[in-house]
Design a protein around this motif. Structure first.
Motif, mmCIF file in Angstrom:
data_model
loop_
_atom_site.group_PDB
_atom_site.id
_atom_site.type_symbol
_atom_site.label_atom_id
_atom_site.label_comp_id
_atom_site.label_asym_id
_atom_site.label_seq_id
_atom_site.Cartn_x
_atom_site.Cartn_y
_atom_site.Cartn_z
ATOM 1 N N LYS A 182 14.086 14.454 -16.623
ATOM 2 C CA LYS A 182 13.200 13.306 -16.795
ATOM 3 C C LYS A 182 12.071 13.664 -17.747
ATOM 4 N N THR A 183 11.253 12.679 -18.052
ATOM 5 C CA THR A 183 10.156 12.922 -18.991
ATOM 6 C C THR A 183 8.833 12.588 -18.314
ATOM 7 N N VAL A 184 7.759 13.072 -18.917
ATOM 8 C CA VAL A 184 6.426 12.782 -18.398
ATOM 9 C C VAL A 184 5.545 12.462 -19.607
ATOM 10 N N ALA A 185 4.489 11.696 -19.369
ATOM 11 C CA ALA A 185 3.635 11.275 -20.486
ATOM 12 C C ALA A 185 2.763 12.418 -21.005
ATOM 13 N N HIS A 197 18.122 20.950 -9.318
ATOM 14 C CA HIS A 197 17.083 21.473 -10.220
ATOM 15 C C HIS A 197 16.545 20.318 -11.057
ATOM 16 N N VAL A 198 15.239 20.361 -11.312
ATOM 17 C CA VAL A 198 14.617 19.251 -12.044
ATOM 18 C C VAL A 198 13.926 19.776 -13.303
ATOM 19 N N VAL A 199 14.320 19.196 -14.429
ATOM 20 C CA VAL A 199 13.728 19.563 -15.720
ATOM 21 C C VAL A 199 12.899 18.380 -16.199
ATOM 22 N N VAL A 200 11.616 18.620 -16.469
ATOM 23 C CA VAL A 200 10.746 17.538 -16.941
ATOM 24 C C VAL A 200 10.241 17.906 -18.340
ATOM 25 N N VAL A 201 10.614 17.094 -19.303
ATOM 26 C CA VAL A 201 10.207 17.348 -20.693
ATOM 27 C C VAL A 201 9.027 16.452 -21.016
ATOM 28 N N CYS A 202 7.940 17.035 -21.503
ATOM 29 C CA CYS A 202 6.771 16.240 -21.865
ATOM 30 C C CYS A 202 7.029 15.477 -23.156
ATOM 31 N N ASP A 244 17.573 8.481 -23.552
ATOM 32 C CA ASP A 244 17.702 8.715 -22.112
ATOM 33 C C ASP A 244 16.536 9.534 -21.589
ATOM 34 N N SER A 245 15.803 8.997 -20.645
ATOM 35 C CA SER A 245 14.659 9.759 -20.149
ATOM 36 C C SER A 245 14.776 10.050 -18.663
ATOM 37 N N PHE A 246 15.894 9.655 -18.054
ATOM 38 C CA PHE A 246 16.129 10.026 -16.659
ATOM 39 C C PHE A 246 17.628 10.019 -16.402
ATOM 40 N N ARG A 265 0.842 -1.205 0.000
ATOM 41 C CA ARG A 265 0.000 0.000 0.000
ATOM 42 C C ARG A 265 0.876 1.254 0.000
ATOM 43 N N VAL A 266 1.913 1.224 0.822
ATOM 44 C CA VAL A 266 2.822 2.371 0.881
ATOM 45 C C VAL A 266 3.448 2.591 -0.503
ATOM 46 N N TYR A 267 3.870 1.496 -1.112
ATOM 47 C CA TYR A 267 4.506 1.577 -2.432
ATOM 48 C C TYR A 267 3.516 2.085 -3.484
ATOM 49 N N SER A 268 2.263 1.586 -3.398
ATOM 50 C CA SER A 268 1.243 2.029 -4.372
ATOM 51 C C SER A 268 1.027 3.525 -4.275
ATOM 52 N N VAL A 269 0.954 4.037 -3.052
ATOM 53 C CA VAL A 269 0.743 5.483 -2.883
ATOM 54 C C VAL A 269 1.944 6.248 -3.442
ATOM 55 N N ALA A 270 3.141 5.775 -3.123
ATOM 56 C CA ALA A 270 4.357 6.477 -3.570
ATOM 57 C C ALA A 270 4.486 6.464 -5.089
ATOM 58 N N THR A 271 3.965 5.429 -5.740
ATOM 59 C CA THR A 271 4.087 5.373 -7.199
ATOM 60 C C THR A 271 2.882 6.006 -7.901
ATOM 61 N N PHE A 272 1.753 6.122 -7.191
ATOM 62 C CA PHE A 272 0.552 6.693 -7.818
ATOM 63 C C PHE A 272 0.709 8.202 -8.034
ATOM 64 N N TYR A 273 1.249 8.895 -7.052
ATOM 65 C CA TYR A 273 1.361 10.359 -7.136
ATOM 66 C C TYR A 273 2.691 10.757 -7.777
ATOM 67 N N SER A 274 2.601 11.512 -8.866
ATOM 68 C CA SER A 274 3.834 11.883 -9.567
ATOM 69 C C SER A 274 4.705 12.808 -8.713
ATOM 70 N N TYR A 275 4.107 13.373 -7.654
ATOM 71 C CA TYR A 275 4.867 14.248 -6.763
ATOM 72 C C TYR A 275 6.018 13.490 -6.097
ATOM 73 N N PHE A 276 5.778 12.193 -5.849
ATOM 74 C CA PHE A 276 6.801 11.421 -5.138
ATOM 75 C C PHE A 276 7.858 10.906 -6.108
ATOM 76 N N ASN A 277 9.104 10.980 -5.658
ATOM 77 C CA ASN A 277 10.222 10.507 -6.473
ATOM 78 C C ASN A 277 10.785 9.228 -5.876
ATOM 79 N N LEU A 278 10.977 8.241 -6.735
ATOM 80 C CA LEU A 278 11.587 6.999 -6.248
ATOM 81 C C LEU A 278 13.064 6.940 -6.615
#
Ligand code: FES
Length: 173
Positions: free
Chosen positions: A130-133, A81-86, A117-119, A62-75
């Protein structure tokens, strides 16, 4: 590029966070959020998720599901600085792959053979890329997020300016 050292949030720090959150609604989310904020590289290593699971007596899955469900959390560890390219369809059509390559060029990163390379994090730990969908702002593609701020209709020149600007200031903690 390199992978930052895996450093779990220290047990005593987690204990403090948990004591503060215990019994409150949204305890798990708040605990994970604060734990990520306290982690050196702003992420939740597996060891930290396991500790949270044990200390809160919540199944790890459950903890893992929550951490992976929200894009706010980083694994994975994050640079300063973080650059996210769509890389969604609309942004791809408007040249987001070229932008991703441009970021690598700006940072002096050697792209792998297929440029996929996406991360990665720069060796000075200054930037994670990193990239986002999809950011859900397809009408303004291509879209790039830098340190949590969304930038629309980005081109190489605009991206270079944004990255130079953020490099000069310390990210908000
Ligand atoms: S495809 Fe990029 S914002 Fe939707």
């Amino acid at each position: 590029m390199e992978t930052l050292a895996n450093i779990p949030v220290p047990g005593e720090v987690l204990d403090e966070i948990i004591e503060k959150q215990r019994g409150k609604p949204g305890m798990l989310l708040a605990t994970l959020e604060e734990a990520q904020g306290k982690s050196q590289w702003k992420y939740l290593p597996g060891e930290t998720l396991a500790e949270v699971s044990k200390k809160l007596n919540i199944p790890y899955t459950r903890v893992y599901s929550v951490a992976t469900f929200y894009s706010y959390f980083n694994l994975k560890p994050q640079g300063e600085h973080v650059v996210v390219v769509c890389r969604g369809t609309a942004c791809h059509t408007k040249g987001s792959k070229a932008l991703l390559d441009e970021v690598a060029d700006i940072l002096g990163i050697e792209k792998d053979a297929d440029g996929a390379d996406s991360f990665y994090t720069t060796s000075d730990h200054l930037f994670t890329v990193k990239t986002v969908a999809c950011f859900g702002q397809c009408a303004q593609s291509p879209v790039v997020e830098v340190d949590g701020v969304i930038h629309s209709n980005v081109n190489a020149q605009k991206l270079l300016k944004i990255m130079s600007r953020v490099k000069k200031k310390k990210p908000e903690k």
